[in-house]
Structure formats: structure tokens, C-alpha cells
Design a protein around this motif. Structure first.
Motif, PDB file in Angstrom:
ATOM      1  N   ASN A 111      36.846  27.872 -11.206  1.00  0.00           N
ATOM      2  CA  ASN A 111      36.386  27.069 -12.332  1.00  0.00           C
ATOM      3  C   ASN A 111      37.153  25.758 -12.274  1.00  0.00           C
ATOM      4  O   ASN A 111      38.363  25.755 -12.088  1.00  0.00           O
ATOM      5  N   VAL A 112      36.437  24.639 -12.469  1.00  0.00           N
ATOM      6  CA  VAL A 112      37.065  23.326 -12.396  1.00  0.00           C
ATOM      7  C   VAL A 112      37.017  22.664 -13.767  1.00  0.00           C
ATOM      8  O   VAL A 112      35.976  22.639 -14.421  1.00  0.00           O
ATOM      9  N   ASP A 113      38.168  22.137 -14.191  1.00  0.00           N
ATOM     10  CA  ASP A 113      38.255  21.353 -15.417  1.00  0.00           C
ATOM     11  C   ASP A 113      38.832  19.999 -15.027  1.00  0.00           C
ATOM     12  O   ASP A 113      39.779  19.933 -14.239  1.00  0.00           O
ATOM     13  N   ILE A 114      38.256  18.934 -15.554  1.00  0.00           N
ATOM     14  CA  ILE A 114      38.672  17.578 -15.200  1.00  0.00           C
ATOM     15  C   ILE A 114      39.135  16.843 -16.453  1.00  0.00           C
ATOM     16  O   ILE A 114      38.450  16.857 -17.470  1.00  0.00           O
ATOM     17  N   ARG A 115      40.295  16.207 -16.354  1.00  0.00           N
ATOM     18  CA  ARG A 115      40.810  15.349 -17.429  1.00  0.00           C
ATOM     19  C   ARG A 115      41.088  13.979 -16.835  1.00  0.00           C
ATOM     20  O   ARG A 115      41.723  13.871 -15.783  1.00  0.00           O
ATOM     21  N   THR A 116      40.612  12.934 -17.475  1.00  0.00           N
ATOM     22  CA  THR A 116      40.784  11.578 -16.966  1.00  0.00           C
ATOM     23  C   THR A 116      41.655  10.741 -17.906  1.00  0.00           C
ATOM     24  O   THR A 116      41.874  11.116 -19.055  1.00  0.00           O
ATOM     25  N   ALA A 117      42.122   9.610 -17.389  1.00  0.00           N
ATOM     26  CA  ALA A 117      42.974   8.674 -18.144  1.00  0.00           C
ATOM     27  C   ALA A 117      44.159   9.402 -18.775  1.00  0.00           C
ATOM     28  O   ALA A 117      44.497   9.179 -19.935  1.00  0.00           O
ATOM     29  N   VAL A 118      44.791  10.279 -17.991  1.00  0.00           N
ATOM     30  CA  VAL A 118      45.864  11.105 -18.539  1.00  0.00           C
ATOM     31  C   VAL A 118      47.154  10.318 -18.762  1.00  0.00           C
ATOM     32  O   VAL A 118      47.502   9.439 -17.992  1.00  0.00           O
ATOM     33  N   ARG A 119      47.802  10.658 -19.847  1.00  0.00           N
ATOM     34  CA  ARG A 119      49.120  10.137 -20.214  1.00  0.00           C
ATOM     35  C   ARG A 119      50.106  11.294 -20.046  1.00  0.00           C
ATOM     36  O   ARG A 119      49.686  12.434 -19.881  1.00  0.00           O
ATOM     37  N   PRO A 120      51.415  11.031 -20.094  1.00  0.00           N
ATOM     38  CA  PRO A 120      52.374  12.132 -19.910  1.00  0.00           C
ATOM     39  C   PRO A 120      52.118  13.326 -20.832  1.00  0.00           C
ATOM     40  O   PRO A 120      52.118  14.475 -20.379  1.00  0.00           O
ATOM     41  N   GLN A 121      51.861  13.067 -22.109  1.00  0.00           N
ATOM     42  CA  GLN A 121      51.629  14.183 -23.039  1.00  0.00           C
ATOM     43  C   GLN A 121      50.320  14.914 -22.730  1.00  0.00           C
ATOM     44  O   GLN A 121      50.196  16.105 -22.990  1.00  0.00           O
TER      45      GLN A 121
END
Length: 90
Positions: free
Chosen positions: A45-55
Motif C-alpha cells: 500500500n502506498v501513501d504519499i505526502r507532499t510539501a512536508v515540513r519537519p513536524q
């Protein structure tokens, strides 16, 4: 005894940051295409998160508990990652 890891899908978490000068869309597409062509593609299963910051990174890892983490972005010579700031800056 059944190995749970062998029967449950493996979570792949893709984190992307600071896309300037990169083709993150192409990189993410290539990862997804590789999984689609795999014989046991139902095991991922693939989950994508973009424009990530440290938190965002900490939160995503805690929420998703991925077995595989793929980071798309820039890094520095000292090994640190360039991430988004609150205002969208580096």
C-alpha cells in the motif's frame, strides 16, 4: 504460526519536499509503476505526502507506521534534508 508481516500488505510512505528543480511527480510515478508491475503488488500500500515540513514527517511516520519510507527531495552535504517551512520557504 503465521507470519503477520508476510500476509499483511507492506506500507510504503513517500514523503516529498522542496520540488524546485526536481521531477517528483515522475519519481513517484516510477515507484508506483514498479509496484503495479510486481507479481505480488497486492502486498503493498502506498501513501504519499507532499510539501512536508519537519513536524509532518514525524506525524506521517507515527500515523502510518510504514515498513518502507521513500524521501523525494534535496539534501545537503552534511546529510541533512531540505524541508518546507511554515510559509512554504526552505
Amino acid at each position: 504460526m503465521v507470519n503477520r508481516q508476510a500476509t499483511q500488505p507492506q506500507k510504503i510512505l513517500i514523503l516529498a519536499a522542496i520540488p524546485h528543480g526536481l521531477r517528483l511527480d515522475k519519481e513517484i510515478r516510477e515507484v508506483e509503476e514498479c509496484i503495479r508491475r510486481a507479481v505480488r503488488r497486492d502486498m503493498f500500500n502506498v501513501d504519499i505526502r507532499t510539501a512536508v515540513r519537519p513536524q509532518d514527517i514525524r506525524r506521517a511516520i507515527a500515523e502510518e507506521k510504514p515498513q518502507i519510507l521513500h524521501f523525494c527531495g534535496h539534501g545537503l552535504e552534511d546529510g541533512s534534508l531540505l524541508l518546507e517551512a511554515e510559509g512554504g520557504t526552505k
